[in-house]
Design a protein around this motif. Structure first.
Motif, short mmCIF file in Angstrom:
data_model
loop_
_atom_site.label_atom_id
_atom_site.label_comp_id
_atom_site.label_asym_id
_atom_site.label_seq_id
_atom_site.Cartn_x
_atom_site.Cartn_y
_atom_site.Cartn_z
N ARG A 4 0.85 -1.19 0.00
CA ARG A 4 0.00 0.00 0.00
C ARG A 4 0.88 1.23 0.00
O ARG A 4 1.88 1.31 0.72
CB ARG A 4 -0.89 0.01 1.23
CG ARG A 4 -1.90 1.15 1.21
CD ARG A 4 -2.72 1.17 2.45
NE ARG A 4 -1.93 1.82 3.49
CZ ARG A 4 -2.28 1.88 4.76
NH1 ARG A 4 -3.37 1.30 5.17
NH2 ARG A 4 -1.53 2.49 5.64
N SER A 5 0.51 2.23 -0.79
CA SER A 5 1.27 3.47 -0.90
C SER A 5 0.29 4.63 -1.01
O SER A 5 -0.87 4.45 -1.36
CB SER A 5 2.15 3.41 -2.15
OG SER A 5 2.67 4.67 -2.46
N SER A 6 0.78 5.83 -0.75
CA SER A 6 -0.06 7.01 -0.96
C SER A 6 -0.09 7.33 -2.45
O SER A 6 0.83 6.99 -3.20
CB SER A 6 0.48 8.20 -0.17
OG SER A 6 1.73 8.60 -0.67
N LEU A 7 -1.14 7.99 -2.87
CA LEU A 7 -1.31 8.32 -4.29
C LEU A 7 -0.21 9.27 -4.77
O LEU A 7 0.30 9.13 -5.87
CB LEU A 7 -2.69 8.93 -4.53
CG LEU A 7 -2.98 9.44 -5.93
CD1 LEU A 7 -2.92 8.30 -6.93
CD2 LEU A 7 -4.33 10.11 -5.98
N GLN A 8 0.16 10.23 -3.93
CA GLN A 8 1.17 11.22 -4.33
C GLN A 8 2.52 10.59 -4.62
O GLN A 8 3.24 11.04 -5.50
CB GLN A 8 1.34 12.26 -3.23
CG GLN A 8 0.15 13.14 -3.03
CD GLN A 8 0.36 14.09 -1.87
OE1 GLN A 8 1.17 13.82 -0.99
NE2 GLN A 8 -0.37 15.18 -1.87
N GLU A 9 2.88 9.57 -3.90
CA GLU A 9 4.20 8.94 -4.03
C GLU A 9 4.17 7.63 -4.82
O GLU A 9 5.16 6.90 -4.82
CB GLU A 9 4.80 8.70 -2.65
CG GLU A 9 5.05 9.96 -1.85
CD GLU A 9 6.15 10.82 -2.44
OE1 GLU A 9 7.11 10.26 -3.01
OE2 GLU A 9 6.04 12.05 -2.35
#
Length: 104
Positions: A58-63
């Motif tokens: 899982r990752s943030s959308l920005q990164e």
């Protein structure tokens, strides 16, 4: 008054060799090496679904683009299978593809 919104996430399935925890550690370390500790903290990487041959990160959308670059440039070679905004949709697509022979 402004409402605080939850940050959008992306779920990335990654094919790897070896242990899932080791593969995730390599992705985290490579992202930190490429983009620095602040960007790595902003990415908020989490290992959500460890499996044999395929893990879901899982990752943030920005990164998300930085995480994809870190996966592509990792030292033991890894490949991104698919990316989705929801875990349910990603699992469904992985079941259809069944690339690594593992079932989620």
């Amino acid at each position: 008054m402004t409402l605080k919104r939850r940050e959008k996430r992306r779920y990335i399935s990654v094919m790897h060799q070896g242990l899932p925890a080791d593969a995730f550690a390599v992705i985290e370390r490579r992202h930190k090496d490429l983009f620095g500790t602040i960007a790595s903290a902003r990415a908020s990487l989490r290992l959500t679904k460890p499996g044999d041959g395929v893990i879901i990160v899982r990752s943030s959308l920005q990164e998300a683009t930085g995480v994809l670059a870190a996966i592509a440039l990792s030292d033991p070679p890894m490949a991104t299978v698919d990316m989705s905004s929801s875990m349910k949709r990603l699992k469904r697509r992985l079941a259809k593809v069944n690339t690594a022979g593992s079932k989620f």
